[in-house]
Design a protein around this motif. Structure first.
Motif, PDB file in Angstrom:
ATOM      1  N   ILE A 108       0.862  -1.179   0.000  1.00 31.83           N
ATOM      2  CA  ILE A 108       0.000   0.000   0.000  1.00 31.83           C
ATOM      3  C   ILE A 108       0.901   1.232   0.000  1.00 31.83           C
ATOM      4  N   ALA A 109       0.682   2.145  -0.922  1.00 32.34           N
ATOM      5  CA  ALA A 109       1.385   3.426  -0.902  1.00 32.34           C
ATOM      6  C   ALA A 109       0.514   4.434  -0.165  1.00 32.34           C
ATOM      7  N   ALA A 110       1.039   4.988   0.927  1.00 34.50           N
ATOM      8  CA  ALA A 110       0.362   6.060   1.661  1.00 34.50           C
ATOM      9  C   ALA A 110       1.001   7.366   1.200  1.00 34.50           C
ATOM     10  N   VAL A 111       0.356   8.035   0.253  1.00 32.36           N
ATOM     11  CA  VAL A 111       0.955   9.175  -0.435  1.00 32.36           C
ATOM     12  C   VAL A 111       0.598  10.445   0.325  1.00 32.36           C
ATOM     13  N   ASN A 112       1.570  10.990   1.041  1.00 35.54           N
ATOM     14  CA  ASN A 112       1.330  12.082   1.982  1.00 35.54           C
ATOM     15  C   ASN A 112       1.650  13.466   1.427  1.00 35.54           C
ATOM     16  N   GLY A 113       2.135  13.531   0.195  1.00 26.43           N
ATOM     17  CA  GLY A 113       2.502  14.825  -0.396  1.00 26.43           C
ATOM     18  C   GLY A 113       2.880  14.603  -1.843  1.00 26.43           C
ATOM     19  N   ALA A 114       3.836  15.364  -2.339  1.00 25.86           N
ATOM     20  CA  ALA A 114       4.240  15.246  -3.738  1.00 25.86           C
ATOM     21  C   ALA A 114       4.780  13.854  -4.045  1.00 25.86           C
ATOM     22  N   ALA A 115       4.224  13.233  -5.083  1.00 26.46           N
ATOM     23  CA  ALA A 115       4.723  11.970  -5.627  1.00 26.46           C
ATOM     24  C   ALA A 115       4.975  12.240  -7.100  1.00 26.46           C
ATOM     25  N   VAL A 116       6.160  12.714  -7.411  1.00 24.32           N
ATOM     26  CA  VAL A 116       6.455  13.183  -8.764  1.00 24.32           C
ATOM     27  C   VAL A 116       7.713  12.510  -9.294  1.00 24.32           C
ATOM     28  N   GLY A 117       7.812  12.410 -10.620  1.00 25.24           N
ATOM     29  CA  GLY A 117       8.949  11.716 -11.203  1.00 25.24           C
ATOM     30  C   GLY A 117       8.999  10.281 -10.686  1.00 25.24           C
ATOM     31  N   TRP A 118      10.161   9.885 -10.180  1.00 22.51           N
ATOM     32  CA  TRP A 118      10.273   8.518  -9.671  1.00 22.51           C
ATOM     33  C   TRP A 118       9.402   8.316  -8.435  1.00 22.51           C
ATOM     34  N   GLY A 119       8.986   9.399  -7.783  1.00 23.57           N
ATOM     35  CA  GLY A 119       8.051   9.280  -6.665  1.00 23.57           C
ATOM     36  C   GLY A 119       6.704   8.753  -7.130  1.00 23.57           C
ATOM     37  N   MET A 120       6.247   9.208  -8.297  1.00 21.28           N
ATOM     38  CA  MET A 120       5.010   8.652  -8.843  1.00 21.28           C
ATOM     39  C   MET A 120       5.229   7.209  -9.276  1.00 21.28           C
ATOM     40  N   GLU A 121       6.398   6.925  -9.823  1.00 23.75           N
ATOM     41  CA  GLU A 121       6.719   5.534 -10.158  1.00 23.75           C
ATOM     42  C   GLU A 121       6.583   4.638  -8.922  1.00 23.75           C
ATOM     43  N   LEU A 122       7.145   5.091  -7.808  1.00 27.00           N
ATOM     44  CA  LEU A 122       7.082   4.303  -6.577  1.00 27.00           C
ATOM     45  C   LEU A 122       5.640   4.063  -6.158  1.00 27.00           C
ATOM     46  N   ALA A 123       4.812   5.094  -6.257  1.00 30.13           N
ATOM     47  CA  ALA A 123       3.394   4.915  -5.926  1.00 30.13           C
ATOM     48  C   ALA A 123       2.744   3.891  -6.849  1.00 30.13           C
ATOM     49  N   LEU A 124       3.133   3.882  -8.125  1.00 29.19           N
ATOM     50  CA  LEU A 124       2.566   2.926  -9.078  1.00 29.19           C
ATOM     51  C   LEU A 124       2.979   1.495  -8.780  1.00 29.19           C
ATOM     52  N   TYR A 125       4.136   1.305  -8.171  1.00 27.42           N
ATOM     53  CA  TYR A 125       4.587  -0.055  -7.867  1.00 27.42           C
ATOM     54  C   TYR A 125       3.743  -0.697  -6.771  1.00 27.42           C
ATOM     55  N   ALA A 126       3.028   0.109  -5.997  1.00 27.96           N
ATOM     56  CA  ALA A 126       2.165  -0.429  -4.956  1.00 27.96           C
ATOM     57  C   ALA A 126       0.918  -1.057  -5.577  1.00 27.96           C
ATOM     58  N   ASP A 127       0.295  -1.967  -4.832  1.00 25.58           N
ATOM     59  CA  ASP A 127      -0.946  -2.587  -5.294  1.00 25.58           C
ATOM     60  C   ASP A 127      -2.140  -1.664  -5.089  1.00 25.58           C
ATOM     61  N   ILE A 128      -2.083  -0.851  -4.034  1.00 29.02           N
ATOM     62  CA  ILE A 128      -3.176   0.053  -3.676  1.00 29.02           C
ATOM     63  C   ILE A 128      -2.557   1.371  -3.233  1.00 29.02           C
ATOM     64  N   ARG A 129      -3.185   2.482  -3.625  1.00 31.65           N
ATOM     65  CA  ARG A 129      -2.707   3.806  -3.227  1.00 31.65           C
ATOM     66  C   ARG A 129      -3.787   4.526  -2.420  1.00 31.65           C
ATOM     67  N   VAL A 130      -3.391   5.058  -1.261  1.00 27.66           N
ATOM     68  CA  VAL A 130      -4.249   5.909  -0.436  1.00 27.66           C
ATOM     69  C   VAL A 130      -3.553   7.263  -0.365  1.00 27.66           C
ATOM     70  N   ALA A 131      -4.301   8.354  -0.553  1.00 27.73           N
ATOM     71  CA  ALA A 131      -3.677   9.668  -0.658  1.00 27.73           C
ATOM     72  C   ALA A 131      -4.180  10.623   0.408  1.00 27.73           C
TER      73      ALA A 131
END
Length: 267
Positions: A108-131
């Protein structure tokens, strides 16, 4: 409970939930070489950690991950393009990307702020994203004269659809949490202070299930939805290396460092 703290990444397990936290808040959790290595190690550790049944990946406030540390990865003396390497017959994907994608426990990616560039990539690698309601997302690679890593090609079209993925990749536009939820990129958006409790509540529900069945369930989803990312990931790295030799990439980096709009030439 066990935990390990390093300069750039922390790893902690409690109640069968492993939490991996990018821990460079002063740099908005931008990834340098050390952080990439520690992030890879954390995901590899989660796979072999018998106490971990579900994984949460997040960032130390104020950001989730602002992508590569441009001053080190793209412009410093140890920049990617300046690293000498022997001739490559077949390029390999980014090790940290593969560690995240090959983690056979739910992520699970717990996205607490900017997820940009490779940060967005990291969020995509998760099965589920919560923002968090403070989250922002962008595939900024085009702004640096580059292509994305494996996540943008391998996961994004399946999550938001091919046309929306193309728009995000071609423009490099930044979207907020509400838009991310509208297009299906994130499961839910919660007030910032509720983010980790929400992610942990979901992780707790997942971790209560049989561990072996969970791992096989994830493998079944991977086979059905995504296939094998290694060939695509290797192509992405080969292409990134080629593009890093272009004038457009150098202009994109210079414009970022100088805080101005880039002027691209197609060379």
């Amino acid at each position: 409970m066990n935990d390990e703290t390093s300069e750039s990444v922390t790893y902690e397990v409690a109640d069968h939930i492993a939490t991996i936290t990018l821990n460079r808040p002063a740099r908005r959790n931008a990834l340098n070489w050390d952080a990439y290595a520690k992030l890879e190690a954390a995901f590899r550790r989660a796979v072999t950690d018998e106490d971990a049944r579900c994984v949460i990946v997040t960032g130390a406030d104020p950001a989730f991950c602002s992508g590569d540390d441009v001053g080190e990865i793209m412009a410093g003396p140890d920049a990617f393009a300046k690293r000498k390497a022997p001739p490559v017959v077949r390029y390999q994907p980014t090790p940290a990307a593969m560690a995240a994608l090959e983690c056979d426990k739910p992520v699970i990616a717990a996205v607490n702020g900017a997820a940009v560039g490779w940060g967005m990539e990291l969020a995509l690698y998760a099965d589920i994203r919560v923002a968090s309601d403070k989250a922002k997302f962008a595939e900024l690679f085009i702004k640096r004269g580059l292509v994305c890593d494996v996540g943008g090609f391998y996961r994004l079209p399946s999550i938001v659809g091919p046309a929306k993925a193309a728009e995000l990749l071609f423009t490099g536009d930044v979207i907020d949490a509400a838009e991310a939820q509208r297009i299906g990129l994130v499961r839910e958006v919660v007030p910032h202070g509720d983010l980790l409790p929400a992610a942990r509540a979901l992780a707790t529900r997942i971790a209560a299930n049989p561990p072996l069945a969970l791992r096989y369930m994830k493998e079944g989803l991977r086979r059905a939805a995504y296939g094998d990312p290694r060939d695509l990931g290797g192509w992405a790295i080969e292409t990134i290396r080629r593009l890093m030799a272009t004038e457009d990439h150098k202009e994109g980096v210079a414009a970022f460092m100088e805080k101005r709009e880039p002027v691209f030439s197609g060379r």
